[in-house]
Design an enzyme around this catalytic site. Structure first.
Site, PDB file in Angstrom:
ATOM      1  N   ARG A   1     -22.913  32.361 -35.794  1.00 16.62           N
ATOM      2  CA  ARG A   1     -24.054  32.915 -36.513  1.00 16.62           C
ATOM      3  C   ARG A   1     -25.355  32.573 -35.797  1.00 16.62           C
ATOM      4  O   ARG A   1     -25.543  31.450 -35.352  1.00 16.62           O
ATOM      5  CB  ARG A   1     -24.101  32.352 -37.947  1.00 16.62           C
ATOM      6  CG  ARG A   1     -22.860  32.695 -38.726  1.00 16.62           C
ATOM      7  CD  ARG A   1     -22.925  32.206 -40.165  1.00 16.62           C
ATOM      8  NE  ARG A   1     -21.667  32.513 -40.830  1.00 16.62           N
ATOM      9  CZ  ARG A   1     -21.385  32.199 -42.091  1.00 16.62           C
ATOM     10  NH1 ARG A   1     -22.304  31.560 -42.830  1.00 16.62           N
ATOM     11  NH2 ARG A   1     -20.222  32.516 -42.617  1.00 16.62           N
TER      12      ARG A   1
ATOM     13  N   ARG B   1     -25.901  23.068 -39.888  1.00 13.09           N
ATOM     14  CA  ARG B   1     -26.196  24.459 -39.551  1.00 13.09           C
ATOM     15  C   ARG B   1     -26.048  24.669 -38.054  1.00 13.09           C
ATOM     16  O   ARG B   1     -26.936  24.347 -37.281  1.00 13.09           O
ATOM     17  CB  ARG B   1     -27.615  24.808 -40.014  1.00 13.09           C
ATOM     18  CG  ARG B   1     -27.912  26.291 -40.109  1.00 13.09           C
ATOM     19  CD  ARG B   1     -29.284  26.523 -40.723  1.00 13.09           C
ATOM     20  NE  ARG B   1     -29.350  26.072 -42.097  1.00 13.09           N
ATOM     21  CZ  ARG B   1     -28.957  26.790 -43.149  1.00 13.09           C
ATOM     22  NH1 ARG B   1     -28.496  28.006 -42.968  1.00 13.09           N
ATOM     23  NH2 ARG B   1     -29.032  26.310 -44.365  1.00 13.09           N
TER      24      ARG B   1
ATOM     25  N   GLU C   1     -23.794  23.152 -50.017  1.00  7.98           N
ATOM     26  CA  GLU C   1     -22.733  24.156 -50.023  1.00  7.98           C
ATOM     27  C   GLU C   1     -21.666  23.856 -48.969  1.00  7.98           C
ATOM     28  O   GLU C   1     -21.962  23.591 -47.807  1.00  7.98           O
ATOM     29  CB  GLU C   1     -23.357  25.529 -49.727  1.00  7.98           C
ATOM     30  CG  GLU C   1     -22.321  26.644 -49.640  1.00  7.98           C
ATOM     31  CD  GLU C   1     -22.928  27.959 -49.130  1.00  7.98           C
ATOM     32  OE1 GLU C   1     -24.168  28.129 -49.259  1.00  7.98           O
ATOM     33  OE2 GLU C   1     -22.167  28.786 -48.619  1.00  7.98           O
TER      34      GLU C   1
ATOM     35  N   SER D   1     -18.057  29.110 -50.399  1.00 11.23           N
ATOM     36  CA  SER D   1     -18.667  30.174 -51.179  1.00 11.23           C
ATOM     37  C   SER D   1     -17.548  31.152 -51.491  1.00 11.23           C
ATOM     38  O   SER D   1     -16.927  31.684 -50.584  1.00 11.23           O
ATOM     39  CB  SER D   1     -19.752  30.844 -50.329  1.00 11.23           C
ATOM     40  OG  SER D   1     -20.568  31.656 -51.117  1.00 11.23           O
TER      41      SER D   1
ATOM     42  N   ARG E   1     -18.725  20.964 -42.169  1.00 16.74           N
ATOM     43  CA  ARG E   1     -19.395  20.348 -43.316  1.00 16.74           C
ATOM     44  C   ARG E   1     -18.474  19.358 -44.036  1.00 16.74           C
ATOM     45  O   ARG E   1     -18.949  18.423 -44.689  1.00 16.74           O
ATOM     46  CB  ARG E   1     -19.904  21.414 -44.281  1.00 16.74           C
ATOM     47  CG  ARG E   1     -21.081  22.183 -43.675  1.00 16.74           C
ATOM     48  CD  ARG E   1     -21.771  23.097 -44.651  1.00 16.74           C
ATOM     49  NE  ARG E   1     -22.868  23.809 -43.972  1.00 16.74           N
ATOM     50  CZ  ARG E   1     -23.706  24.634 -44.590  1.00 16.74           C
ATOM     51  NH1 ARG E   1     -23.582  24.871 -45.892  1.00 16.74           N
ATOM     52  NH2 ARG E   1     -24.664  25.231 -43.916  1.00 16.74           N
TER      53      ARG E   1
END
Length: 429
Positions: free
Chosen positions: A261, A276, A348, A351, A390
């Site tokens: 990403r 991130r 988070e 999801s 994460r």
RNA sequence: GGAGAGGUGGCCGAGUGGUCGAAGGCAGCUGCCUGCUAAGCAGUUGUAGGGGUAAAACUCUACCGAGGGUUCGAAUCCCUCCCUCUCCGCCA
């Protein structure tokens, strides 16, 4: 993509529901174009019908050796009219398609209205937040101290937002992937896939990344392929343009893939550490279900993802995203947020969404009902189970000891050669 | 990268300009028939869009890998692209 007929017949209601996402979405342009489109279709099809009957007539007359020159010139005219109208129809259809591809999904009625993440609603909280007799460190500090994460040298290789895992760090990431896949395949009856990490534009359109979010994707130069931002893309598109049998549903897939990403627009956010990254590992869960059961499937999928955190003994909470915070394609989303002592907050880690028939319509994925009815669009769902990087963060922070060492959660030890603790003295791995 | 072959309905497979949505076969469904099984006979079976309907029925249009073109008319002729297969080269 939303259903044209549905929009046409429920214009105002749809507009209201879409407005809950924030911003103003007007469907008046849709209405105009759609009406024009239907008008043109009626016109051109009448002409085509005429052309068809006249063509037969010409064939008949020719057989009888009669003169057809008059009717022929008339037909030439009709033919060019058809061509003209066909172009117009095409234009309207392209315009319509553009609008439809850029409209987000309609939120499910159970989704709380709201504007930002502040308005998300906590559904449940699981596990106890660990208490520390010292000030807990952030994972990046622990990782670098132990020599299992190297962000500096990663910068040398690829720039910011990349990491090198080393020794037990690399093993930890690999162990988590295997641990997650094993649970999902053995206990939760998902079928494991290992898909391509690059896909075509059509796939990206099918799941909704395109055409709206191209700036978030890495594109392969000189080629019409993109690096996948999530396994959702290849796995969901696996059944693109297919009609499944009702008996096959629901289909459960799990897949480990790296995800790529650009993180455009997140400058300054989570610059430190693994949170991130431009490239990260994820184990994904994807379901194809009948419309009637998709919301039960969403609950199940979320529980399946939660199970990983439970086994690892990581405290977390589940929130349901409000209308304003949901992703473009989703009708309802649960975020699972893991507790990070170093940051002192929930972040988070998964999801889980039900897209209803939004993606299925774009990707043309249907199933044939057993009773012999018309094929219907399936519902697609997916969720992270979990974001691996994460999870490493969560372990490094929740299981840290005062001396900087990190205890390995018991469930993971079989995947780590029985290792109980990562500490400086054994960092060689 | 070079040379060749091919892409037609759920599957197999005909079809090289005019009632072709597409022969034939298989599979599926519905009747009939036979004491069961098997066989036989007749009919039927795609998707999308428009109109129509309370919903159907019905009707029109499009679809033979995709997109263009020629023609009154294209699965059939022409162009471009994609994919699959075989052989050669290269390669983890």
């Amino acid at each position: 993509m939303l259903d044209t007929k549905f929009l046409r017949e429920n214009l105002e209601a749809a507009e209201k529901r879409l407005a809950l996402r924030g911003g103003s979405i007007s469907l008046s342009e849709f209405k105009t174009i759609e009406e024009e489109r239907r008008k043109l279709i009626a016109e051109v099809e009448a002409l085509k019908a005429k052309r068809n009957t006249e063509s037969l007539e010409i064939a008949r007359l020719k057989k009888e050796n009669k003169d057809v020159s008059k009717i022929l010139t008339e037909m030439q005219q009709i033919s060019s009219q058809i061509k003209e109208l066909d172009d117009k129809v095409k234009g309207e259809e392209e315009a319509l398609e553009k609008i439809l591809l850029n409209l987000p999904n309609i939120p499910h009625s159970s989704v709380p209205a709201g504007k930002t993440s502040e308005d998300n609603v906590e559904v449940r909280k699981v596990g106890d937040i660990p208490e520390f007799a010292f000030k807990p460190r952030e994972h990046s500090e622990t990782g670098e101290m132990l020599g299992i994460l190297d962000f500096e040298r990663a910068g040398k290789l690829s720039g910011a937002r990349f990491a090198i895992y080393k020794g037990f760090g690399a093993l930890l990431e690999r162990a988590l992937i295997n641990f997650m896949l094993d649970i999902h395949t053995r206990e939760n009856r998902y079928t494991e896939l290992l898909p391509p990490f690059m896909v075509t534009r059509a796939c990206m359109t099918g799941t909704g990344q395109l055409p709206k979010f191209e700036e978030d994707l890495f594109k392969i130069d000189g080629w019409d392929h993109f690096l996948i931002p999530t396994a959702e893309v290849p796995v969901t598109n696996m059944h693109r343009d297919e009609i499944l049998k009702e008996d096959e549903l629901p289909i459960y897939y799990t897949a480990y893939t790296p995800c790529f990403r650009k993180e455009a627009g997140s400058y300054g956010k989570d610059v430190k550490g693994l949170i991130r990254q431009h490239q990260f590992n994820k184990v994904e869960l994807v379901k194809f279900s009948k419309p009637e059961t998709s919301y039960d499937e969403l609950e199940g999928l979320t529980r399946d993802a939660e199970k990983i955190l439970q086994r690892l003994g990581l405290p977390y909470r589940v929130v349901v995203l409000c209308t304003g915070d949901m992703g473009f394609a989703s009708a309802k989303t649960y975020d699972i947020e893991v507790w990070l002592p170093g940051q002192g907050k929930y972040r988070e880690i998964s999801s889980c969404s039900n897209f209803e028939d939004f993606q299925a319509r774009r990707a043309n994925i249907k199933y044939k009902p057993k009773d012999g009815g018309k094929p219907r669009f399936v519902h697609t769902l997916n969720g992270s189970g979990l974001a691996v990087g994460r999870t490493v963060v969560a372990i490094l922070e929740n299981y840290q000891q005062e001396d900087g060492s990190v205890v390995i959660p018991e469930a993971l030890r079989p995947y780590m050669r029985g290792l109980e603790k990562i500490q400086k003295s054994n960092m060689k791995g």
